[in-house]
Design a protein around this motif. Sequence first.
Motif, PDB file in Angstrom:
ATOM      1  N   LEU A  50       0.776  -1.319  -0.118  1.00  0.00           N
ATOM      2  CA  LEU A  50      -0.055  -0.012  -0.018  1.00  0.00           C
ATOM      3  C   LEU A  50       0.805   1.196   0.138  1.00  0.00           C
ATOM      4  O   LEU A  50       0.654   2.261  -0.433  1.00  0.00           O
ATOM      5  CB  LEU A  50      -0.799   0.155   1.236  1.00  0.00           C
ATOM      6  N   THR A  51       2.017   1.342   0.732  1.00  0.00           N
ATOM      7  CA  THR A  51       2.955   2.470   0.742  1.00  0.00           C
ATOM      8  C   THR A  51       3.527   2.593  -0.590  1.00  0.00           C
ATOM      9  O   THR A  51       3.767   3.569  -0.812  1.00  0.00           O
ATOM     10  CB  THR A  51       3.866   2.027   1.831  1.00  0.00           C
ATOM     11  N   ARG A  52       3.757   1.537  -1.323  1.00  0.00           N
ATOM     12  CA  ARG A  52       4.264   1.499  -2.535  1.00  0.00           C
ATOM     13  C   ARG A  52       3.411   2.119  -3.580  1.00  0.00           C
ATOM     14  O   ARG A  52       3.764   2.931  -4.344  1.00  0.00           O
ATOM     15  CB  ARG A  52       4.750   0.162  -3.094  1.00  0.00           C
ATOM     16  N   SER A  53       2.102   1.797  -3.596  1.00  0.00           N
ATOM     17  CA  SER A  53       1.145   2.295  -4.624  1.00  0.00           C
ATOM     18  C   SER A  53       0.376   3.386  -4.183  1.00  0.00           C
ATOM     19  O   SER A  53      -0.324   4.046  -4.918  1.00  0.00           O
ATOM     20  CB  SER A  53       0.089   0.790  -4.657  1.00  0.00           C
ATOM     21  N   LYS A  54       0.391   3.867  -2.956  1.00  0.00           N
ATOM     22  CA  LYS A  54      -0.382   5.158  -2.486  1.00  0.00           C
ATOM     23  C   LYS A  54       0.620   5.945  -2.244  1.00  0.00           C
ATOM     24  O   LYS A  54       1.724   6.091  -1.696  1.00  0.00           O
ATOM     25  CB  LYS A  54      -1.067   4.665  -1.306  1.00  0.00           C
ATOM     26  N   ASP A  55      -0.005   7.333  -2.215  1.00  0.00           N
ATOM     27  CA  ASP A  55       0.592   8.575  -1.897  1.00  0.00           C
ATOM     28  C   ASP A  55       0.418   8.682  -0.414  1.00  0.00           C
ATOM     29  O   ASP A  55      -1.008   8.927  -0.140  1.00  0.00           O
ATOM     30  CB  ASP A  55       0.165   9.817  -2.610  1.00  0.00           C
TER      31      ASP A  55
END
Length: 223
Positions: A50-55
């Motif tokens: 999620l940290t990789r895919s989200k701002d």
Amino acid sequence: MTENKQPKKIKVIIADDHALLREGLVKILSIEPNITVVGEAEDGNQAIELTRSKDVDIVLMDINMPNLNGIEATKIIKSEKPHVGVIALTIHDQEDYLFEMIRSGVSGYVLKDVSPDELIKTIRDVAAGQSFIPPSLITKVFQEFNRMTAQNEQPHRRYGLTGRELDVLTEIARGLSNKAIAKKLYISEKTVKNHLTNIFQKLGVSDRTQAALLAIKKNIVDI
């Protein structure tokens, strides 16, 4: 005429394996106009993805989660996105993880019984680049730091064992069961199991017998 700019929203990911706790946190944070929850994770792997895919600005990170715990997840997140602030969530009998979480890169550390106002303030402070440790745990930080410094040359430090992991390993070497260890150390059986998982990984063994033999052979524990 000068246009009034709205404050930038703080984007938060909640990582905890308990759905009810996540739901409660979402409700608390949804009341705040300048905080928005952009994702929920059930384990450390999901938190990383999620940290990789989200701002994202902040990750509320539970320490003990299945598949990948919060400590390892924090290390990966901070190595890939150092600007993301990680706030560790913990219950009282997990406070022995405090120093290890600080070393992994967390900017905040709060107990799960924290008041909503305190949690929101911590999120805002960490998003602004500050750090937060509850005053009640400051003494523990210094005690652990002093103990690590004093014991730096001792065998167990070569394996990266925390003080509480060493306590658990000592009782394993003495032949105590998980239930007996939990009772003696005033922690839950689940916490004992979590410690065992970390101990096995750090020692490079697969069961408690191997751990006990290695601990005695390498003088890691004193029984």
